[in-house]
Design a protein around this motif. Structure first.
Motif, PDB file in Angstrom:
ATOM      1  N   MET A   1       0.637  -1.072  -0.039  1.00 46.89           N
ATOM      2  CA  MET A   1      -0.324  -0.267   0.150  1.00 46.89           C
ATOM      3  C   MET A   1       0.886   1.261   0.072  1.00 46.89           C
ATOM      4  N   LEU A   2       1.745   1.963   1.119  1.00 41.97           N
ATOM      5  CA  LEU A   2       2.278   2.543   1.058  1.00 41.97           C
ATOM      6  C   LEU A   2       3.743   2.209   1.538  1.00 41.97           C
ATOM      7  N   ASP A   3       4.732   1.921   0.444  1.00 42.20           N
ATOM      8  CA  ASP A   3       6.098   1.968   1.053  1.00 42.20           C
ATOM      9  C   ASP A   3       6.866   2.924   1.076  1.00 42.20           C
ATOM     10  N   LEU A   4       6.412   3.643   2.729  1.00 38.78           N
ATOM     11  CA  LEU A   4       7.171   4.247   3.700  1.00 38.78           C
ATOM     12  C   LEU A   4       8.373   3.993   4.580  1.00 38.78           C
ATOM     13  N   PRO A   5       9.722   4.507   4.564  1.00 42.66           N
ATOM     14  CA  PRO A   5      10.671   3.703   5.153  1.00 42.66           C
ATOM     15  C   PRO A   5      10.307   3.858   6.527  1.00 42.66           C
ATOM     16  N   LEU A  94      -8.638   1.095   6.081  1.00 40.67           N
ATOM     17  CA  LEU A  94      -9.514   0.415   7.048  1.00 40.67           C
ATOM     18  C   LEU A  94      -9.662  -1.230   6.236  1.00 40.67           C
ATOM     19  N   GLU A  95      -9.385  -2.495   7.133  1.00 41.37           N
ATOM     20  CA  GLU A  95      -9.702  -3.520   6.523  1.00 41.37           C
ATOM     21  C   GLU A  95     -10.141  -4.335   7.268  1.00 41.37           C
ATOM     22  N   TYR A  96     -11.593  -5.565   5.969  1.00 43.98           N
ATOM     23  CA  TYR A  96     -11.670  -6.265   6.962  1.00 43.98           C
ATOM     24  C   TYR A  96     -11.910  -7.818   5.774  1.00 43.98           C
ATOM     25  N   ASP A  97     -11.533  -9.039   5.890  1.00 42.60           N
ATOM     26  CA  ASP A  97     -11.821  -9.894   5.996  1.00 42.60           C
ATOM     27  C   ASP A  97     -10.721 -10.132   4.531  1.00 42.60           C
ATOM     28  N   GLY A  98      -9.282  -8.992   4.617  1.00 43.52           N
ATOM     29  CA  GLY A  98      -7.904  -9.391   4.035  1.00 43.52           C
ATOM     30  C   GLY A  98      -8.361  -7.994   2.897  1.00 43.52           C
ATOM     31  N   GLN A 101      -9.869  -0.807   2.385  1.00 48.70           N
ATOM     32  CA  GLN A 101     -10.167   0.476   1.887  1.00 48.70           C
ATOM     33  C   GLN A 101      -9.019   1.558   2.196  1.00 48.70           C
ATOM     34  N   ALA A 102      -9.094   3.097   1.999  1.00 46.59           N
ATOM     35  CA  ALA A 102      -7.871   4.056   2.174  1.00 46.59           C
ATOM     36  C   ALA A 102      -9.471   4.994   2.366  1.00 46.59           C
ATOM     37  N   ASP A 125     -12.673   2.474  -3.096  1.00 47.11           N
ATOM     38  CA  ASP A 125     -13.310   1.076  -3.379  1.00 47.11           C
ATOM     39  C   ASP A 125     -12.278  -0.180  -1.845  1.00 47.11           C
ATOM     40  N   TRP A 126     -13.057  -1.024  -1.610  1.00 46.38           N
ATOM     41  CA  TRP A 126     -12.547  -2.047  -1.541  1.00 46.38           C
ATOM     42  C   TRP A 126     -11.497  -2.536  -2.071  1.00 46.38           C
TER      43      TRP A 126
END
Length: 216
Positions: A1-5, A94-98, A101-102, A125-126
């Protein structure tokens, strides 16, 4: 998702009761917290102190919160309460069932106060975790925040005007939504109206609203 250091990593679990215990909120909102949220993690802190970014005029930090949900639904009031409690800008994952959503709110300082006001929320979207690709773009905190809002909002905040600020884009979209509601309500009134003179009056008003909508 986000490739943050790694310098941005926080990875701290926050008990959800922190957002409603000892705070005056309605019982219905407390119920939403307990029913809709399983866990909250503070994953990252994006700031000039954790990355090579210039301090923003409006945005000093962007917190990344991962919220694991009990179902695929969340009430905006829950996110708004978290936004009120944290005096920084927040990007919610947000995470639900793998699936993910951002969400992000257009958050600005309330006039004459040190508090923030969230006017509008935008969300994707999911998607599967690897499909939810958000890019960190910009050299300043303000630019990074604007980029996140525009990426998550997608077509909603697209504009032909390169000089349009984020605030102007949000205001323009909000006005479009208001106009659409007025247009829909007026169309319903026209369908129900039996008097010809009233129909003519309503149609003239409808024409004005549609013209303003086309000019936005």
């Amino acid at each position: 998702m986000l490739d943050l250091p790694k310098s941005t990593e926080f990875n701290k679990r926050i008990p959800k009761y922190k957002f409603y215990d000892n705070i005056e909120i309605k019982p219905t909102l407390k119920k939403l917290f307990t029913e809709q949220i399983k866990m909250i993690y503070w994953r990252n802190k994006i700031a000039s102190t954790t990355m090579n970014l210039t301090q923003g005029k409006q945005v000093t930090e962007i917190e990344i919160f991962e919220i694991r949900l009990a179902s695929s639904e969340i009430d905006e009031a829950v996110l708004r309460q978290i936004d009120r409690a944290i005096p920084y800008h927040i990007l919610f994952l947000l995470e639900y069932d793998g699936m993910y959503q951002a969400w992000i709110g257009y958050k600005e300082v309330a006039s004459g106060k040190a508090l923030f006001r969230v006017n509008t929320y935008y969300h994707t979207d999911w998607q599967k975790k690897e499909q939810l690709a958000l890019k960190l773009e910009g050299q300043s905190m303000d630019a990074v925040y604007e980029s996140f809002v525009r990426q998550i909002a997608g077509d909603t905040l697209q504009t032909e005007y390169s000089e349009e600020t984020l605030r102007e884009s949000v205001s323009r979209e909000k006005r479009k939504q208001e106009l659409q509601k007025q247009i829909d309500a007026l169309k319903a009134k026209i369908r129900k109206e039996k008097q010809l003179n009233k129909q003519i009056e309503f149609n003239a008003e409808l024409k004005k609203l549609k013209k303003e909508m086309n000019n936005i």
